[in-house]
Scaffold this motif. Structure first.
Motif, short mmCIF file in Angstrom:
data_model
loop_
_atom_site.label_atom_id
_atom_site.label_comp_id
_atom_site.label_asym_id
_atom_site.label_seq_id
_atom_site.Cartn_x
_atom_site.Cartn_y
_atom_site.Cartn_z
N THR A 203 -21.48 -32.53 28.80
CA THR A 203 -21.34 -32.99 27.82
C THR A 203 -19.44 -32.83 28.23
O THR A 203 -18.66 -33.80 27.76
N GLY A 204 -19.11 -31.76 28.76
CA GLY A 204 -17.95 -31.37 28.41
C GLY A 204 -17.11 -32.37 29.97
O GLY A 204 -15.94 -32.03 30.47
N VAL A 205 -17.74 -32.85 30.76
CA VAL A 205 -17.54 -33.83 31.87
C VAL A 205 -16.42 -35.85 31.06
O VAL A 205 -17.18 -35.64 30.62
N PRO A 206 -15.32 -35.85 31.23
CA PRO A 206 -14.40 -36.91 30.85
C PRO A 206 -14.99 -38.17 30.54
O PRO A 206 -15.15 -39.13 30.29
N THR A 207 -15.39 -38.37 32.75
CA THR A 207 -15.79 -39.48 32.87
C THR A 207 -16.45 -39.24 33.75
O THR A 207 -16.67 -38.18 34.49
N TYR A 231 -33.12 -31.93 35.01
CA TYR A 231 -32.94 -32.95 34.29
C TYR A 231 -31.32 -33.21 34.20
O TYR A 231 -30.26 -31.97 34.19
N LEU A 232 -31.53 -33.88 33.32
CA LEU A 232 -29.48 -34.19 32.69
C LEU A 232 -29.32 -34.91 31.40
O LEU A 232 -29.61 -35.68 31.21
N SER A 233 -28.15 -33.61 31.27
CA SER A 233 -27.91 -33.80 29.53
C SER A 233 -26.61 -34.00 29.32
O SER A 233 -26.12 -34.10 30.17
N GLY A 234 -26.19 -34.62 27.41
CA GLY A 234 -25.06 -35.49 27.71
C GLY A 234 -24.73 -35.84 27.92
O GLY A 234 -23.31 -36.73 28.19
N ILE A 235 -25.25 -37.10 28.14
CA ILE A 235 -24.96 -38.45 28.41
C ILE A 235 -24.75 -39.23 27.22
O ILE A 235 -25.56 -39.78 26.19
N ARG A 236 -23.47 -39.50 26.52
CA ARG A 236 -22.75 -39.37 25.43
C ARG A 236 -22.87 -41.71 25.60
O ARG A 236 -22.95 -41.99 27.13
N PRO A 237 -22.36 -42.37 24.45
CA PRO A 237 -22.70 -43.70 24.85
C PRO A 237 -21.53 -44.15 25.89
O PRO A 237 -22.14 -45.27 26.50
N ALA A 238 -19.95 -43.44 25.86
CA ALA A 238 -18.95 -44.53 27.14
C ALA A 238 -19.60 -44.10 28.07
O ALA A 238 -19.36 -45.20 29.11
N ILE A 239 -20.58 -42.52 28.37
CA ILE A 239 -21.07 -42.66 29.77
C ILE A 239 -22.11 -43.65 30.39
O ILE A 239 -22.66 -43.88 31.21
N ALA A 240 -23.30 -43.43 29.36
CA ALA A 240 -23.86 -44.63 29.73
C ALA A 240 -23.68 -46.11 29.76
O ALA A 240 -24.46 -46.59 31.06
#
Length: 290
Positions: A203-207, A231-240
């Motif tokens: 979640t805290g990784v900008p890009t 597991y990998l969490s924090g997948i935001r729409p922009a990162i997806a």
């Protein structure tokens, strides 16, 4: 062979007093060092310098070994006290003026020799000052590297969420050095806690670019080799969107949008269910009444 060391030895007390006075008017940092310590350093350096100059005028020679080693100690201690490399170098350079004054008084009738002696002693002190700066800079660089390593360790905390479940919240950009620390911290925690599941939260990784994705995949693969599902969490729409656009393959990796979702999945994987205690109590009470 130059004979300025003879002049220094004969006038040691006056040169030392002049040197301390020179530092007091130019480079003195009373907020960082007391008078007693300053005088001790000046006295010891002047002694070592004079002894070495009896045998050589080359500051890189074996004769100046003890002088160079002492200056390394001074550079280290002064950097720890808060002096800059330049201020540490001025400790050596400020010795020039009182030595020049003594040479002038002793050789005023021999101008040619005076010039030679001043050149020799000035050249040695200049080179020793440069070596002092190099020593201070090297020590400062070592401190910076150590602090960076400590910050890397502090920025990659592994948190135990539940028995058998670890979480690794990442903040900032991942590079090769940090990935190594992340991997070592996670694998060590898996072994120490005997955990079956590890959640990496970005979640805290900008890009997320190709390089960051590769680092994440390596960490997840290493965790799997240790017997833990990752597991990998924090997948935001922009990162997806970025991951899809870059063609990064995360098919074999379980991903979730939120850490809470990944934790719920981990609970299911462990055969556990989180329930609302009040709701469960009400349900039990109604069942008993019935």
């Amino acid at each position: 062979m130059s004979s300025f060391h003879e002049v220094i030895r004969k006038n040691e007390s006056s040169i030392l007093a002049g040197w301390i006075a020179e530092m007091a008017s130019t480079t003195r940092r009373s907020d960082l060092m007391g008078d007693v310590e300053l005088k001790q350093q000046a006295t010891e350096f002047l002694r070592l310098f004079t002894d070495a100059a009896e045998s050589s005028t080359d500051p890189h020679s074996e004769a100046f070994f003890s002088t160079r080693e002492y200056m390394k100690e001074i550079a280290k201690s002064r950097m720890e006290q808060g002096f800059t490399p330049g201020e540490t170098a001025l400790f050596v350079l400020s010795l020039k003026q009182p030595v020049f004054n003594s040479l002038r008084d002793a050789l005023k009738s021999e101008p040619a020799k005076l010039v030679t002696e001043i050149w020799d002693v000035g050249n040695i002190l200049d080179r020793l000052a440069v070596q002092t700066v190099d020593g201070a800079t090297e020590f400062r660089d070592q401190v910076i590297v150590r602090q960076q390593e400590e910050m890397l360790e502090l920025s990659t905390p592994v948190v135990k969420l539940w028995d058998g479940v670890l979480a690794l919240p990442l903040i900032g950009t991942l590079d090769s050095a940090r990935t190594q620390v992340v991997m070592e911290s996670l694998l060590s925690a898996i072994v120490e806690t005997n955990s079956q599941i590890a959640i990496i939260d970005i979640t805290g990784v900008p890009t997320v670019d190709t390089l960051v994705a590769q680092h994440l995949i390596k960490t997840i693969t290493a965790a799997r080799l240790m017997g833990a599902d990752c597991y990998l969490s924090g997948i935001r729409p922009a990162i997806a969107q970025t991951i899809v656009h870059l063609g990064i393959d995360l098919v074999d990796i379980q991903t979730k949008a939120k850490l809470a979702d990944a934790f719920a999945l981990a609970q299911t994987r462990l055969g556990k269910t989180v329930v609302n205690v009040k709701s469960a109590a009400k349900s039990t009470s109604k069942h008993e009444d019935a």
